[in-house]
Design a protein around this motif. Structure first.
Motif, PDB file in Angstrom:
ATOM      1  N   ARG A  18       0.809  -1.227   0.000  1.00 52.29           N
ATOM      2  CA  ARG A  18       0.000   0.000   0.000  1.00 52.29           C
ATOM      3  C   ARG A  18       0.841   1.276   0.000  1.00 52.29           C
ATOM      4  O   ARG A  18       0.349   2.351   0.311  1.00 52.29           O
ATOM      5  N   ALA A  19       2.110   1.159  -0.360  1.00 47.88           N
ATOM      6  CA  ALA A  19       3.009   2.324  -0.311  1.00 47.88           C
ATOM      7  C   ALA A  19       2.523   3.461  -1.202  1.00 47.88           C
ATOM      8  O   ALA A  19       2.475   4.617  -0.779  1.00 47.88           O
ATOM      9  N   GLU A  20       2.164   3.152  -2.435  1.00 48.38           N
ATOM     10  CA  GLU A  20       1.746   4.216  -3.356  1.00 48.38           C
ATOM     11  C   GLU A  20       0.452   4.879  -2.891  1.00 48.38           C
ATOM     12  O   GLU A  20       0.320   6.097  -2.929  1.00 48.38           O
ATOM     13  N   GLU A  21      -0.497   4.080  -2.429  1.00 47.27           N
ATOM     14  CA  GLU A  21      -1.763   4.615  -1.915  1.00 47.27           C
ATOM     15  C   GLU A  21      -1.493   5.555  -0.733  1.00 47.27           C
ATOM     16  O   GLU A  21      -2.054   6.653  -0.662  1.00 47.27           O
ATOM     17  N   ALA A  22      -0.636   5.132   0.187  1.00 50.04           N
ATOM     18  CA  ALA A  22      -0.323   5.955   1.361  1.00 50.04           C
ATOM     19  C   ALA A  22       0.381   7.245   0.946  1.00 50.04           C
ATOM     20  O   ALA A  22       0.004   8.341   1.378  1.00 50.04           O
ATOM     21  N   MET A  23       1.392   7.127   0.098  1.00 48.46           N
ATOM     22  CA  MET A  23       2.169   8.283  -0.345  1.00 48.46           C
ATOM     23  C   MET A  23       1.267   9.302  -1.051  1.00 48.46           C
ATOM     24  O   MET A  23       1.348  10.505  -0.790  1.00 48.46           O
ATOM     25  N   THR A  24       0.384   8.841  -1.904  1.00 50.88           N
ATOM     26  CA  THR A  24      -0.540   9.723  -2.630  1.00 50.88           C
ATOM     27  C   THR A  24      -1.493  10.417  -1.656  1.00 50.88           C
ATOM     28  O   THR A  24      -1.755  11.620  -1.756  1.00 50.88           O
ATOM     29  N   PHE A  25      -2.002   9.655  -0.695  1.00 55.21           N
ATOM     30  CA  PHE A  25      -2.903  10.205   0.316  1.00 55.21           C
ATOM     31  C   PHE A  25      -2.182  11.263   1.159  1.00 55.21           C
ATOM     32  O   PHE A  25      -2.677  12.376   1.330  1.00 55.21           O
ATOM     33  N   TYR A  26      -1.009  10.944   1.668  1.00 58.83           N
ATOM     34  CA  TYR A  26      -0.277  11.878   2.519  1.00 58.83           C
ATOM     35  C   TYR A  26       0.068  13.169   1.780  1.00 58.83           C
ATOM     36  O   TYR A  26      -0.088  14.263   2.331  1.00 58.83           O
ATOM     37  N   THR A  27       0.531  13.065   0.543  1.00 56.58           N
ATOM     38  CA  THR A  27       0.908  14.282  -0.193  1.00 56.58           C
ATOM     39  C   THR A  27      -0.304  15.167  -0.492  1.00 56.58           C
ATOM     40  O   THR A  27      -0.159  16.367  -0.683  1.00 56.58           O
ATOM     41  N   SER A  28      -1.511  14.576  -0.496  1.00 53.26           N
ATOM     42  CA  SER A  28      -2.722  15.373  -0.735  1.00 53.26           C
ATOM     43  C   SER A  28      -3.101  16.222   0.483  1.00 53.26           C
ATOM     44  O   SER A  28      -3.885  17.156   0.363  1.00 53.26           O
ATOM     45  N   LEU A  29      -2.543  15.909   1.649  1.00 51.13           N
ATOM     46  CA  LEU A  29      -2.944  16.579   2.891  1.00 51.13           C
ATOM     47  C   LEU A  29      -2.086  17.785   3.268  1.00 51.13           C
ATOM     48  O   LEU A  29      -2.455  18.544   4.158  1.00 51.13           O
ATOM     49  N   PHE A  30      -0.938  17.938   2.627  1.00 50.05           N
ATOM     50  CA  PHE A  30       0.002  18.984   3.022  1.00 50.05           C
ATOM     51  C   PHE A  30       0.436  19.812   1.820  1.00 50.05           C
ATOM     52  O   PHE A  30       0.733  19.259   0.767  1.00 50.05           O
ATOM     53  N   TYR A  97      -6.842  15.852  10.683  1.00 47.78           N
ATOM     54  CA  TYR A  97      -7.196  14.793  11.640  1.00 47.78           C
ATOM     55  C   TYR A  97      -8.334  13.936  11.085  1.00 47.78           C
ATOM     56  O   TYR A  97      -8.266  12.705  11.110  1.00 47.78           O
ATOM     57  N   ALA A  98      -9.369  14.587  10.571  1.00 43.37           N
ATOM     58  CA  ALA A  98     -10.529  13.860  10.029  1.00 43.37           C
ATOM     59  C   ALA A  98     -10.112  12.941   8.886  1.00 43.37           C
ATOM     60  O   ALA A  98     -10.548  11.789   8.804  1.00 43.37           O
ATOM     61  N   ALA A  99      -9.251  13.436   7.996  1.00 41.93           N
ATOM     62  CA  ALA A  99      -8.801  12.623   6.861  1.00 41.93           C
ATOM     63  C   ALA A  99      -7.953  11.450   7.330  1.00 41.93           C
ATOM     64  O   ALA A  99      -8.123  10.314   6.879  1.00 41.93           O
ATOM     65  N   LEU A 100      -7.035  11.710   8.258  1.00 43.38           N
ATOM     66  CA  LEU A 100      -6.111  10.664   8.701  1.00 43.38           C
ATOM     67  C   LEU A 100      -6.792   9.595   9.556  1.00 43.38           C
ATOM     68  O   LEU A 100      -6.435   8.422   9.478  1.00 43.38           O
TER      69      LEU A 100
END
Length: 136
Positions: A18-30, A97-100
């Protein structure tokens, strides 16, 4: 290219698929976040074809690395190690917080604690722990 010296200590996150999914999600938040480089497992290699052999990305200007391990391990992330995020506004803290926490687990719900006016600690859907604090 920035004239800043290369970051000498980098957080390295190991996932199992799930590395790509996590990386894409995290970069969308900051803000100031992007995927810098991704190499993938090819046909006949040890990892699942197309999954992340190695990637680098930034979150709020800080560099991270991640992989999809080609080996299943008997361990994963632990809340003893977390990513600590200072938020400039309550709305920014609430949104992140809500997203994470979605599909994750609260460790300390958003609230006023003796050391902070607003703070929350959670484990996200990927198992990574985050502490979010209102920076005042």
């Amino acid at each position: 290219m920035s004239s800043m010296p290369a970051q000498k200590v980098t957080t390295f996150l190991m996932f199992e698929g799930r590395a790509e999914e996590a990386m894409t999600f995290y970069t969308s938040l900051f803000d100031d976040s992007e995927v810098l480089a991704v190499s993938r497992y090819g046909p006949g290699e040890e990892g699942v074809e197309g999954s992340v052999r190695h990637a680098t990305f930034t979150l709020a200007g800080q560099q991270f690395m991640c992989i999809d391990s080609s080996v299943s391990h008997g361990f994963t992330f632990t809340p003893a190690m977390s990513l600590y995020v200072r938020c400039d506004s309550e709305s920014e803290l609430d949104r992140r917080y809500a997203a994470l926490v979605e599909k994750g687990q609260e460790l300390m719900p958003l609230g006023s604690y003796g050391f902070s006016a607003k703070f929350g600690w959670l484990v996200d859907r990927f198992g990574v722990s985050w502490q979010l604090n209102l920076d005042h």
